[in-house]
Design an enzyme around this catalytic site. Structure first.
Site, short mmCIF file in Angstrom:
data_model
loop_
_atom_site.label_atom_id
_atom_site.label_comp_id
_atom_site.label_asym_id
_atom_site.label_seq_id
_atom_site.Cartn_x
_atom_site.Cartn_y
_atom_site.Cartn_z
N PRO A 10 0.80 -1.23 0.00
CG PRO A 10 -0.05 -1.04 2.16
CD PRO A 10 0.60 -2.02 1.22
CG ASN A 11 -0.18 4.41 1.21
OD1 ASN A 11 -1.12 5.00 0.68
ND2 ASN A 11 -0.27 3.88 2.42
NE ARG A 18 0.92 13.98 -2.05
CZ ARG A 18 0.58 14.34 -3.28
NH1 ARG A 18 1.51 14.42 -4.21
NH2 ARG A 18 -0.68 14.61 -3.57
CE1 TYR A 23 9.10 4.96 2.58
CE2 TYR A 23 7.63 6.88 2.60
CZ TYR A 23 8.09 5.69 3.18
OH TYR A 23 7.53 5.25 4.35
CG ASN A 74 8.41 -2.05 0.28
OD1 ASN A 74 7.82 -2.17 1.37
ND2 ASN A 74 9.08 -0.96 -0.05
CB ALA A 77 1.54 0.12 6.39
CD GLU A 98 10.35 -7.81 5.92
OE1 GLU A 98 10.41 -8.99 6.37
OE2 GLU A 98 10.13 -6.82 6.65
CG HIS A 100 11.16 -2.58 4.83
ND1 HIS A 100 9.80 -2.48 4.69
CD2 HIS A 100 11.39 -3.76 5.44
CE1 HIS A 100 9.23 -3.55 5.22
NE2 HIS A 100 10.18 -4.34 5.69
NE ARG A 107 10.28 5.94 8.45
CZ ARG A 107 9.37 5.83 7.48
NH1 ARG A 107 9.50 4.89 6.56
NH2 ARG A 107 8.33 6.64 7.43
O1 CA2 Z 1 10.57 1.78 3.82
C1 CA2 Z 1 9.70 1.12 3.22
O2 CA2 Z 1 9.85 0.70 2.08
C2 CA2 Z 1 8.36 0.87 3.89
O3 CA2 Z 1 7.97 -0.47 3.61
C3 CA2 Z 1 7.39 1.85 3.30
C4 CA2 Z 1 6.01 1.84 3.95
C5 CA2 Z 1 6.13 1.93 5.47
O4 CA2 Z 1 4.84 1.78 6.06
C6 CA2 Z 1 7.06 0.89 6.03
O5 CA2 Z 1 7.16 1.08 7.42
C7 CA2 Z 1 8.43 1.01 5.41
C8 CA2 Z 1 5.18 3.03 3.47
C9 CA2 Z 1 5.08 3.13 1.99
C10 CA2 Z 1 4.51 4.47 1.66
O6 CA2 Z 1 5.05 4.86 0.41
C11 CA2 Z 1 4.99 6.16 0.08
C12 CA2 Z 1 5.71 6.54 -1.00
C13 CA2 Z 1 5.71 7.85 -1.39
C14 CA2 Z 1 4.96 8.77 -0.69
C15 CA2 Z 1 4.21 8.38 0.40
C16 CA2 Z 1 4.23 7.06 0.78
#
Ligand code: CA2
Length: 145
Positions: A10-11, A18, A23, A74, A77, A98, A100, A107
């Site tokens: 997700p996201n 963003r 990221y 990946n 969340a 896995e 990240h 974090r």
């Molecule tokens: O660091 C990572 O790759 C995470 O898996 C990213 C997740 C986060 O919940 C994990 O704790 C770590 C969040 C992905 C959100 O991706 C976005 C990308 C661009 C802008 C906003 C969110």
């Protein structure tokens, strides 16, 4: 020849649009293009991203009926929340790495626990987009024995 499935949760469709400080500036499409162009020799890739947990579980289940040799995921969340994604990955019996993008351990405390890490072949965090490349190389090496 081997085939690997690259999953994003997700996201992650928002990559590059963003939160560039966390990221980076590479979009998901650019990431997928880069990975395809630089995949290990003899490895083909398929990609899937979803914001819907059930869709991701269904995609993982389909691996049971497909010639997929390894998974890079990946889980976003879901890493920190989903026994269901863990159970799906456990059921398909295909090695997974896995990934990240950020260093989850640097974090918030809720990002320090993963429901997947103990059943993963490897865990990569904090290497940015390069983490996906490392994951594919790790799977490729493992598959070659
Ligand atoms: O660091 C990572 O790759 C995470 O898996 C990213 C997740 C986060 O919940 C994990 O704790 C770590 C969040 C992905 C959100 O991706 C976005 C990308 C661009 C802008 C906003 C969110």
């Amino acid at each position: 020849m081997s085939k690997m499935l690259v999953l994003n949760g997700p996201n992650l469709n928002l990559l590059g649009r963003r939160e560039p400080g966390v990221y980076g500036t590479t979009t998901l499409q650019e990431l997928e293009n880069n990975l395809s162009a630089n995949a290990p020799s003899g490895v083909t890739l398929e990609f899937f991203q979803s914001n819907h947990e059930g869709q991701m579980i269904d995609r993982i289940h389909r691996v049971m009926d497909e010639p997929i040799d390894g998974i890079v995921i990946n889980p976003g969340a879901w890493t920190h929340t989903s026994v269901a994604i863990r159970d799906a990955l456990s059921a398909v019996v295909v090695p997974f790495v896995e990934v990240h993008i950020s260093n989850v351990h640097a974090r918030e405390a809720f990002r320090h626990h993963s429901y997947l890490s103990d059943i993963a072949l490897a865990v990569i965090a904090g290497c940015g987009m390069q983490g996906y490349t490392f994951a594919l190389e790790t799977l490729d090496q493992r598959l070659k024995g």
